[in-house]
Design a protein around this motif. Sequence first.
Motif, PDB file in Angstrom:
ATOM      1  N   PHE A   1     -65.287 -60.767  46.531  1.00 29.19           N
ATOM      2  CA  PHE A   1     -65.029 -62.084  47.109  1.00 29.19           C
ATOM      3  C   PHE A   1     -65.657 -63.222  46.292  1.00 29.19           C
ATOM      4  N   ARG A   2     -66.202 -62.888  45.112  1.00 24.82           N
ATOM      5  CA  ARG A   2     -66.677 -63.942  44.212  1.00 24.82           C
ATOM      6  C   ARG A   2     -65.981 -63.811  42.853  1.00 24.82           C
ATOM      7  N   TRP A   3     -65.895 -62.616  42.302  1.00 26.38           N
ATOM      8  CA  TRP A   3     -65.038 -62.384  41.138  1.00 26.38           C
ATOM      9  C   TRP A   3     -63.573 -62.343  41.603  1.00 26.38           C
ATOM     10  N   SER A   4     -63.343 -61.644  42.699  1.00 27.22           N
ATOM     11  CA  SER A   4     -62.017 -61.522  43.307  1.00 27.22           C
ATOM     12  C   SER A   4     -62.194 -60.964  44.698  1.00 27.22           C
ATOM     13  N   GLU A   5     -61.281 -61.336  45.624  1.00 25.34           N
ATOM     14  CA  GLU A   5     -61.324 -60.727  46.947  1.00 25.34           C
ATOM     15  C   GLU A   5     -61.007 -59.240  46.875  1.00 25.34           C
ATOM     16  N   ARG A   6     -60.432 -58.802  45.763  1.00 26.09           N
ATOM     17  CA  ARG A   6     -60.146 -57.382  45.554  1.00 26.09           C
ATOM     18  C   ARG A   6     -61.268 -56.686  44.788  1.00 26.09           C
ATOM     19  N   GLY A   7     -62.296 -57.439  44.481  1.00 19.73           N
ATOM     20  CA  GLY A   7     -63.447 -56.868  43.819  1.00 19.73           C
ATOM     21  C   GLY A   7     -63.362 -56.886  42.314  1.00 19.73           C
ATOM     22  N   ALA A   8     -64.508 -56.655  41.684  1.00 20.83           N
ATOM     23  CA  ALA A   8     -64.551 -56.584  40.226  1.00 20.83           C
ATOM     24  C   ALA A   8     -63.743 -55.408  39.707  1.00 20.83           C
ATOM     25  N   GLN A   9     -63.594 -54.373  40.526  1.00 21.36           N
ATOM     26  CA  GLN A   9     -62.812 -53.218  40.087  1.00 21.36           C
ATOM     27  C   GLN A   9     -61.379 -53.608  39.768  1.00 21.36           C
ATOM     28  N   SER A  10     -60.855 -54.611  40.480  1.00 21.33           N
ATOM     29  CA  SER A  10     -59.497 -55.081  40.186  1.00 21.33           C
ATOM     30  C   SER A  10     -59.475 -55.971  38.945  1.00 21.33           C
ATOM     31  N   VAL A  11     -60.558 -56.709  38.716  1.00 19.78           N
ATOM     32  CA  VAL A  11     -60.632 -57.586  37.546  1.00 19.78           C
ATOM     33  C   VAL A  11     -60.699 -56.767  36.264  1.00 19.78           C
ATOM     34  N   TYR A  12     -61.485 -55.678  36.295  1.00 14.85           N
ATOM     35  CA  TYR A  12     -61.716 -54.901  35.084  1.00 14.85           C
ATOM     36  C   TYR A  12     -60.887 -53.619  35.014  1.00 14.85           C
ATOM     37  N   GLY A  13     -60.105 -53.349  36.064  1.00 11.26           N
ATOM     38  CA  GLY A  13     -59.182 -52.223  36.010  1.00 11.26           C
ATOM     39  C   GLY A  13     -59.834 -50.861  36.023  1.00 11.26           C
ATOM     40  N   VAL A  14     -60.842 -50.677  36.874  1.00 15.80           N
ATOM     41  CA  VAL A  14     -61.494 -49.374  36.997  1.00 15.80           C
ATOM     42  C   VAL A  14     -61.471 -48.953  38.457  1.00 15.80           C
ATOM     43  N   ARG A  15     -61.286 -47.673  38.711  1.00 11.99           N
ATOM     44  CA  ARG A  15     -61.295 -47.170  40.081  1.00 11.99           C
ATOM     45  C   ARG A  15     -62.522 -46.291  40.294  1.00 11.99           C
ATOM     46  N   PRO A  16     -63.479 -46.751  41.101  1.00  8.30           N
ATOM     47  CA  PRO A  16     -64.639 -45.925  41.408  1.00  8.30           C
ATOM     48  C   PRO A  16     -64.287 -44.891  42.470  1.00  8.30           C
ATOM     49  N   ASP A  17     -65.164 -43.918  42.635  1.00 11.77           N
ATOM     50  CA  ASP A  17     -64.990 -42.974  43.738  1.00 11.77           C
ATOM     51  C   ASP A  17     -65.379 -43.621  45.062  1.00 11.77           C
TER      52      ASP A  17
ATOM     53  N   GLU B   1     -61.177 -53.278  65.013  1.00  6.03           N
ATOM     54  CA  GLU B   1     -61.600 -52.290  64.022  1.00  6.03           C
ATOM     55  C   GLU B   1     -60.415 -51.777  63.219  1.00  6.03           C
ATOM     56  N   VAL B   2     -59.296 -51.572  63.893  1.00  6.09           N
ATOM     57  CA  VAL B   2     -58.078 -51.146  63.204  1.00  6.09           C
ATOM     58  C   VAL B   2     -57.600 -52.254  62.264  1.00  6.09           C
ATOM     59  N   GLU B   3     -57.525 -53.464  62.794  1.00  9.64           N
ATOM     60  CA  GLU B   3     -56.975 -54.573  62.019  1.00  9.64           C
ATOM     61  C   GLU B   3     -57.856 -54.910  60.820  1.00  9.64           C
ATOM     62  N   ALA B   4     -59.178 -54.895  61.031  1.00  7.75           N
ATOM     63  CA  ALA B   4     -60.094 -55.215  59.934  1.00  7.75           C
ATOM     64  C   ALA B   4     -60.028 -54.141  58.845  1.00  7.75           C
ATOM     65  N   ALA B   5     -59.942 -52.887  59.241  1.00  4.20           N
ATOM     66  CA  ALA B   5     -59.834 -51.806  58.259  1.00  4.20           C
ATOM     67  C   ALA B   5     -58.534 -51.922  57.471  1.00  4.20           C
ATOM     68  N   GLU B   6     -57.450 -52.252  58.160  1.00  7.80           N
ATOM     69  CA  GLU B   6     -56.171 -52.437  57.464  1.00  7.80           C
ATOM     70  C   GLU B   6     -56.246 -53.606  56.487  1.00  7.80           C
ATOM     71  N   ASP B   7     -56.878 -54.701  56.917  1.00  8.10           N
ATOM     72  CA  ASP B   7     -57.047 -55.853  56.028  1.00  8.10           C
ATOM     73  C   ASP B   7     -57.817 -55.452  54.775  1.00  8.10           C
ATOM     74  N   PHE B   8     -58.919 -54.742  54.987  1.00  3.48           N
ATOM     75  CA  PHE B   8     -59.770 -54.380  53.856  1.00  3.48           C
ATOM     76  C   PHE B   8     -59.020 -53.479  52.875  1.00  3.48           C
ATOM     77  N   LEU B   9     -58.381 -52.447  53.382  1.00  8.31           N
ATOM     78  CA  LEU B   9     -57.717 -51.482  52.507  1.00  8.31           C
ATOM     79  C   LEU B   9     -56.492 -52.075  51.822  1.00  8.31           C
ATOM     80  N   SER B  10     -55.911 -53.126  52.411  1.00  2.00           N
ATOM     81  CA  SER B  10     -54.803 -53.800  51.735  1.00  2.00           C
ATOM     82  C   SER B  10     -55.299 -54.586  50.524  1.00  2.00           C
ATOM     83  N   LEU B  11     -56.581 -54.992  50.550  1.00  2.00           N
ATOM     84  CA  LEU B  11     -57.166 -55.719  49.428  1.00  2.00           C
ATOM     85  C   LEU B  11     -57.641 -54.786  48.320  1.00  2.00           C
ATOM     86  N   VAL B  12     -58.078 -53.596  48.677  1.00  2.00           N
ATOM     87  CA  VAL B  12     -58.716 -52.682  47.734  1.00  2.00           C
ATOM     88  C   VAL B  12     -57.865 -51.425  47.620  1.00  2.00           C
ATOM     89  N   PRO B  13     -56.824 -51.456  46.808  1.00  2.00           N
ATOM     90  CA  PRO B  13     -55.889 -50.332  46.747  1.00  2.00           C
ATOM     91  C   PRO B  13     -56.512 -49.051  46.231  1.00  2.00           C
TER      92      PRO B  13
END
Length: 448
Positions: free
Chosen positions: A240-256, A103-115
């Motif tokens: 993981f289809r537009w980007s592993e970092r999500g569409a938010q990284s592709v289009y440069g928007v930060r949601p809440d 759970e720790v490792e997976a959460a760290e992996d996820f948050l490293s992808l989605v800044p």
Amino acid sequence: MTESVDISAKFDRSARLQRRLHELVPGGAHTYARGPDQYPEHMTPILTHGDGAHVWDVDGNRYVEYGMGLRSVTLEHGYRPVAEAVTEAVRRGTNFSRPTLLEVEAAEDFLSLVPGADMVKFAKNGSDATTAAVRLARAATGRDHIAVCDHPFFSVDDWFIGTTPMSAGIPESSRSLTLRFRYNDLASLDAALTSHPVACGVLEAATATAEPAPGFLEGVRRLCDRHGALMVLDEMITGFRWSERGAQSVYGVRPDLSCWGKAMGNGFPISALAGRREYMELGGLGTDAERVFLLSTTHGPETASLAAFRAVVRAYETERPIERMEAAGTRLATAVNALSAEMGLDEYVRVEGRPSCLVFSTRGPDGVPSQEYRTLFLSELLDRGVLGQSFVVSAAHTDDDIDLTVAAVDAALVVYRKAIDAGSVRGLLRGRPVAPALRRFATPRRLP
């Protein structure tokens, strides 16, 4: 499908098992999008297994599959590193009374992808994640109304399904709290946010066939801030289809808040709610505010899916699956659209969308999307070894798979041309046409 083809023999066992499923399972499938009414009547394969981009049914038919588990499989069926990681995790136990190291490792992996996200919580399906986001937004703002974009699907829960034709059983008091706005239409969002105090605006950053207009996502962010609403981004398909970092990284928007699922486990059941600490902590122990029951499920942190997710993250680091999907999709769309144009059918059959998330349009002689002509096209593809409600590819689709598909389309378009010239599918289509998955009544595919 032409009258001369003996489809009963080709799908004999599948047909018997589909009838049995109707006796056991409402709708004949556990997911409406997988239902038999989404496929040509009498051509509803019951699958046994998959490998790469191929699947097999109980009658021994082999298909190149598109859609790949409702877009949940981007690597391949049976992808070995995921299977091995899951096998090792299962050997060590799947569910415990306290959190695991995974759970720790997976959460760290996820948050490293989605800044843009400070915290994350895992669950099992996308509906749980999106509903948790809505609940959290309501708690954070003290407001009941929400604004939801006119995208096809967000959740099985009342706040969304109440807006669809399948709203039976959902109180009007729930349905009335959901306002709608149109994609790429900031004025409609502004109107919704102005009409009532709104807790959040929920949308996808992009879809298979629609990119954000210049300034749209920035405008959504600005309007949500102006009206005191949270911006919730659904990354179920884009993640993981537009980007592993999500569409938010592709289009440069930060949601809440952002909601994830589908491909993050390559088919294993895992989803996630992620967001800013100030909101996520309302479901934790670092707040003096009234606590939110955010996400709490027995199977949310089971080890198999977390191990699958970590293996997926490693694959995206080393194997460039999005680049492969984009290449395969581009090759397929280019070839199919060229064939359609050659046969004078480009006004009727066309592949469109992002190369990693392709769909096909099927129109009748009047140029209007047609369920009858869609069914004819699906039938001809199925008979030639291609299974899919779309042309959504995976990284496993090879040049040979694309070539087989293009050859199947080539033959299917010959039949389609006949139907267009005749002005009807009569004599070419057996059985009733497919129907929208979310509709008010079982007709036109009610069981006999």
